[in-house]
Design an enzyme around this catalytic site. Structure first.
Site, PDB file in Angstrom:
ATOM      1  N   ASN A   1       0.782  -1.236   0.000  1.00  0.00           N
ATOM      2  CA  ASN A   1       0.000   0.000   0.000  1.00  0.00           C
ATOM      3  C   ASN A   1       0.815   1.288   0.000  1.00  0.00           C
ATOM      4  O   ASN A   1       0.353   2.282  -0.528  1.00  0.00           O
ATOM      5  CB  ASN A   1      -1.038   0.002   1.133  1.00  0.00           C
ATOM      6  CG  ASN A   1      -0.402  -0.016   2.490  1.00  0.00           C
ATOM      7  OD1 ASN A   1       0.571  -0.737   2.694  1.00  0.00           O
ATOM      8  ND2 ASN A   1      -0.922   0.753   3.409  1.00  0.00           N
TER       9      ASN A   1
ATOM     10  N   GLU B   1       4.170  -4.338  12.365  1.00  0.00           N
ATOM     11  CA  GLU B   1       3.221  -3.230  12.131  1.00  0.00           C
ATOM     12  C   GLU B   1       2.043  -3.834  11.396  1.00  0.00           C
ATOM     13  O   GLU B   1       2.153  -4.165  10.210  1.00  0.00           O
ATOM     14  CB  GLU B   1       3.876  -2.142  11.267  1.00  0.00           C
ATOM     15  CG  GLU B   1       5.102  -1.495  11.867  1.00  0.00           C
ATOM     16  CD  GLU B   1       4.772  -0.539  12.992  1.00  0.00           C
ATOM     17  OE1 GLU B   1       3.580  -0.278  13.242  1.00  0.00           O
ATOM     18  OE2 GLU B   1       5.719  -0.062  13.635  1.00  0.00           O
TER      19      GLU B   1
ATOM     20  N   CYS C   1      -3.365   1.339   6.787  1.00  0.00           N
ATOM     21  CA  CYS C   1      -3.544   0.651   8.071  1.00  0.00           C
ATOM     22  C   CYS C   1      -4.217   1.555   9.085  1.00  0.00           C
ATOM     23  O   CYS C   1      -4.932   1.091   9.959  1.00  0.00           O
ATOM     24  CB  CYS C   1      -2.189   0.185   8.594  1.00  0.00           C
ATOM     25  SG  CYS C   1      -0.992   1.510   8.746  1.00  0.00           S
TER      26      CYS C   1
ATOM     27  N   GLU D   1       8.220   1.795  15.171  1.00  0.00           N
ATOM     28  CA  GLU D   1       9.131   2.316  14.159  1.00  0.00           C
ATOM     29  C   GLU D   1       9.207   3.824  14.346  1.00  0.00           C
ATOM     30  O   GLU D   1       8.419   4.406  15.088  1.00  0.00           O
ATOM     31  CB  GLU D   1       8.608   2.015  12.752  1.00  0.00           C
ATOM     32  CG  GLU D   1       8.741   0.552  12.377  1.00  0.00           C
ATOM     33  CD  GLU D   1       8.509   0.280  10.899  1.00  0.00           C
ATOM     34  OE1 GLU D   1       7.634   0.924  10.304  1.00  0.00           O
ATOM     35  OE2 GLU D   1       9.206  -0.605  10.361  1.00  0.00           O
TER      36      GLU D   1
HETATM   37  P1  NAD Z   1      -0.004  -9.307   3.869  1.00  0.00           P
HETATM   38  O1  NAD Z   1       0.143  -9.663   5.287  1.00  0.00           O
HETATM   39  O2  NAD Z   1      -0.760 -10.232   2.990  1.00  0.00           O
HETATM   40  O3  NAD Z   1       1.427  -9.149   3.186  1.00  0.00           O
HETATM   41  C1  NAD Z   1       2.414  -8.246   3.669  1.00  0.00           C
HETATM   42  C2  NAD Z   1       3.772  -8.758   3.243  1.00  0.00           C
HETATM   43  O4  NAD Z   1       4.044  -9.979   3.927  1.00  0.00           O
HETATM   44  C3  NAD Z   1       3.889  -9.099   1.758  1.00  0.00           C
HETATM   45  O5  NAD Z   1       5.195  -8.782   1.316  1.00  0.00           O
HETATM   46  C4  NAD Z   1       3.647 -10.599   1.740  1.00  0.00           C
HETATM   47  O6  NAD Z   1       4.198 -11.236   0.621  1.00  0.00           O
HETATM   48  C5  NAD Z   1       4.350 -11.018   3.034  1.00  0.00           C
HETATM   49  N1  NAD Z   1       3.863 -12.252   3.648  1.00  0.00           N
HETATM   50  C6  NAD Z   1       2.600 -12.750   3.627  1.00  0.00           C
HETATM   51  N2  NAD Z   1       2.553 -13.914   4.330  1.00  0.00           N
HETATM   52  C7  NAD Z   1       3.798 -14.129   4.822  1.00  0.00           C
HETATM   53  C8  NAD Z   1       4.387 -15.149   5.638  1.00  0.00           C
HETATM   54  N3  NAD Z   1       3.668 -16.178   6.083  1.00  0.00           N
HETATM   55  N4  NAD Z   1       5.694 -15.059   5.950  1.00  0.00           N
HETATM   56  C9  NAD Z   1       6.425 -14.004   5.536  1.00  0.00           C
HETATM   57  N5  NAD Z   1       5.939 -13.026   4.737  1.00  0.00           N
HETATM   58  C10 NAD Z   1       4.630 -13.070   4.397  1.00  0.00           C
HETATM   59  O7  NAD Z   1      -0.622  -7.846   3.813  1.00  0.00           O
HETATM   60  P2  NAD Z   1      -0.999  -6.981   2.545  1.00  0.00           P
HETATM   61  O8  NAD Z   1      -2.313  -7.449   2.028  1.00  0.00           O
HETATM   62  O9  NAD Z   1       0.153  -6.915   1.591  1.00  0.00           O
HETATM   63  O10 NAD Z   1      -1.120  -5.539   3.216  1.00  0.00           O
HETATM   64  C11 NAD Z   1      -2.256  -5.121   3.866  1.00  0.00           C
HETATM   65  C12 NAD Z   1      -2.107  -5.257   5.373  1.00  0.00           C
HETATM   66  O11 NAD Z   1      -0.968  -4.551   5.838  1.00  0.00           O
HETATM   67  C13 NAD Z   1      -3.280  -4.657   6.109  1.00  0.00           C
HETATM   68  O12 NAD Z   1      -3.697  -5.505   7.140  1.00  0.00           O
HETATM   69  C14 NAD Z   1      -2.713  -3.373   6.692  1.00  0.00           C
HETATM   70  O13 NAD Z   1      -3.373  -2.906   7.825  1.00  0.00           O
HETATM   71  C15 NAD Z   1      -1.305  -3.767   6.973  1.00  0.00           C
HETATM   72  N6  NAD Z   1      -0.449  -2.568   7.075  1.00  0.00           N
HETATM   73  C16 NAD Z   1      -0.013  -2.183   8.310  1.00  0.00           C
HETATM   74  C17 NAD Z   1       0.754  -1.024   8.436  1.00  0.00           C
HETATM   75  C18 NAD Z   1       1.248  -0.558   9.781  1.00  0.00           C
HETATM   76  O14 NAD Z   1       2.198   0.205   9.821  1.00  0.00           O
HETATM   77  N7  NAD Z   1       0.651  -0.977  10.891  1.00  0.00           N
HETATM   78  C19 NAD Z   1       1.087  -0.276   7.308  1.00  0.00           C
HETATM   79  C20 NAD Z   1       0.626  -0.706   6.077  1.00  0.00           C
HETATM   80  C21 NAD Z   1      -0.142  -1.866   5.965  1.00  0.00           C
END
Ligand code: NAD
Length: 504
Positions: free
Chosen positions: A166, A264, A298, A476
């Site tokens: 995102n 995060e 997020c 962070e």
């Molecule tokens: P996601 O968890 O599907 O993927 C995030 C990243 O993790 C990707 O690079 C993905 O390939 C990797 N990943 C997925 N499963 C994994 C595993 N089992 N082991 C290691 N890596 C893995 O999330 P998304 O759909 O890409 O992003 C949306 C989510 O991210 C939302 O829930 C959002 O709230 C969160 N987010 C949080 C913050 C924050 O700072 N708190 C900021 C941005 C997004």
């Protein structure tokens, strides 16, 4: 469906990038994983064709990063020497600002005005951590015996950074800058569908003089590349931003390795409008809080609580504001909302809305795909507001990660705090009131890592960020963000004139 960018796109003559190489410890080459196309969410034209990284690429990047750390002297370099390199990364990002912002627009479909801000944020992050690195003191602790005592910090080694789709470049800089400043190597895995900006960031680092091998960028699947990074014995820490499910899995693996991890994760952040709020400010702030970035944020303020006395008036103004938002071409300077990131993600958002309506929610606006102006080719979705649900129902509890707001009236502050805190998440919150006493009381009572008062979704790299409960672990940003990538160590310097008495 088109495959080449439209002639009107500012990057039309440069795209698609064919056979885009990935960066394995400074070597630019084809990934050993599956072939895929990176698409522009606004019209599904191809940004790049590439091969994803494989688990073998991950092993190689980690092992070579470990070697590069030993060979390059980066961990031992003086803080001001590392800082000089990071300042050059910041300058490199600023020089390439427009090109990077345009590429970022193609990567995930955010409007160009927003992607410029993300590049600026990334440059500011490198500048900030360069300064933090150069000026961070170590501590002489109070002497309590015949020893001088100190607390110092050491680099950890190879860090795995895993990021979502995102906010590429900004979230990647937030991990890369402090981890490098602290003297580590970084293997970065961006989301598979948004590979472009992380690879560009690696190029900028290389040109700025980050020693070869210290930075790898491995676009690929979380279940393959991400999983290998987390489990590899040479990886000393994982810094993860993404969904709560993946974060929880990573935390389990980290526990097995006894490895520090920072997470995060997601949110379902409450925005609270009290009956004495300045409604001009509150309407604009609530709209920005949920609908900017198409709600793919997020910290989106996705649960709205409005005091009952002003509820009807506020909702009328809010709905009118949502209906007036400009949704369309991310390359236009006027666009406020671009498309969602992918077809699959839009279907997920639509599923949440259908569930909310089936549960008795009333649609006040949105809830469909916009048409005209070529928007049928992209993954657009209208800003959606639903009322009539209770806080315990699914749409009020689960993170949608799209432009969907649930609105609920509340009666008094006790009722408000109880509802706002009744959530698995605790990432952010917003308060709109003219009364500083009410703001102070609510600001302290609401459970969230960040609380905005009469503003929303404002960020400073100097201020820590993170969540509680299912929203994550660790922080962070902020000067101490650097320490998240270091081991603390205590030194005792004996001052005894005589041998220690026990064995003497
Ligand atoms: P996601 O968890 O599907 O993927 C995030 C990243 O993790 C990707 O690079 C993905 O390939 C990797 N990943 C997925 N499963 C994994 C595993 N089992 N082991 C290691 N890596 C893995 O999330 P998304 O759909 O890409 O992003 C949306 C989510 O991210 C939302 O829930 C959002 O709230 C969160 N987010 C949080 C913050 C924050 O700072 N708190 C900021 C941005 C997004």
């Amino acid at each position: 469906m088109s495959t080449a960018p439209l002639a009107s796109d500012p990057l039309a003559s440069e795209l698609p990038l064919r056979d885009l190489p990935i960066c394995v410890a400074g070597e630019w080459r084809r990934g050993r994983g599956h072939a895929y196309d990176s698409l522009y969410p606004a019209d599904q034209s191809v940004n790049a064709t590439l091969h994803a990284a494989s688990a073998d690429d991950a092993d190689e990047a980690i092992e070579r990063a470990d070697e590069a750390l030993r060979r390059s002297g980066w961990a031992q370099a003086r803080p001001h020497e590392r800082a000089a390199v990071l300042h050059r990364v910041a300058a490199g990002l600023r020089e390439r600002r427009e090109a990077l912002a345009q590429l970022q627009r193609r990567d995930n479909g955010k409007p160009i005005t927003e992607t410029r801000a993300l590049v600026d944020s990334a440059a500011g992050t490198f500048q900030f951590f360069a300064a933090a690195c150069e000026t961070m003191d170590e501590e002489l602790t109070p002497q309590r015996g015949a020893a001088l005592t100190m607390s110092v910090h050491e680099p950890m080694g190879v860090i795995a950074a895993i990021t979502p789709w995102n906010s590429p470049i900004a979230s990647e800089a937030q991990k890369l800058a402090p981890a490098l400043a602290a003297g580590n190597a970084v293997v970065l895995k961006p989301a598979e569908i948004t590979p472009l900006l992380a690879l560009e960031l690696a190029r900028v680092c290389e040109q700025a003089g980050v020693p070869r091998g210290l930075v790898s960028v491995l676009p690929g699947k979380g279940s393959v590349v991400g999983d290998r990074l987390v489990r590899h014995p040479l990886v000393q820490k994982v810094s993860f931003t993404g969904g709560t499910n993946a974060g929880r899995q990573i935390a389990h693996h980290a526990a097995d390795k006894m490895m520090p991890v920072s997470l995060e994760l997601g949110g379902k952040s409450p925005t609270m409008v009290l009956d004495d709020a300045d409604l001009d400010h509150a309407v604009a702030g609530v709209l920005y809080g949920i609908f900017s970035s198409s709600g793919e944020s997020c910290i989106a303020g996705s649960r709205l609580f409005v005091q009952r006395r002003r509820y009807a008036e506020f909702m009328d103004r809010l709905v009118a504001g949502a209906q007036a938002l400009r949704i369309g071409d991310p390359a236009s300077e006027r666009t406020q909302m671009g498309p969602l990131v992918s077809a699959a993600h839009r279907e997920t958002v639509e599923g949440f809305v259908a569930r909310g309506l089936a549960d008795g929610g009333r649609l006040l606006c949105g809830g469909h795909r916009p048409e005209g102006d070529g928007r049928e080719r992209g993954f657009y979705y209208t800003p959606t507001i639903i009322e009539g649900l209770r806080n315990e129902q699914a749409l009020c509890r689960e993170e949608v990660f799209g432009p969907v707001l649930v609105a609920l009236p509340f009666d008094d502050e006790d009722d408000l705090v109880a509802q706002a805190n009744d959530s698995l998440y605790a990432l952010a919150a917003g308060i709109w009131t003219r009364d500083y006493r009410r703001a102070w009381a609510l600001g302290r009572a609401v459970q969230a890592g960040t609380v905005w008062i009469n503003t929303y979704k404002q960020f400073s790299i100097a201020t820590p960020f993170g969540g509680w409960r299912d929203s994550g672990l660790g922080r962070e940003k902020g000067r101490l963000g650097l320490r998240q990538y270091m081991h603390q160590k205590s030194l005792y310097w004996g001052l005894n004139d005589h041998p220690l008495p026990w064995a003497a």
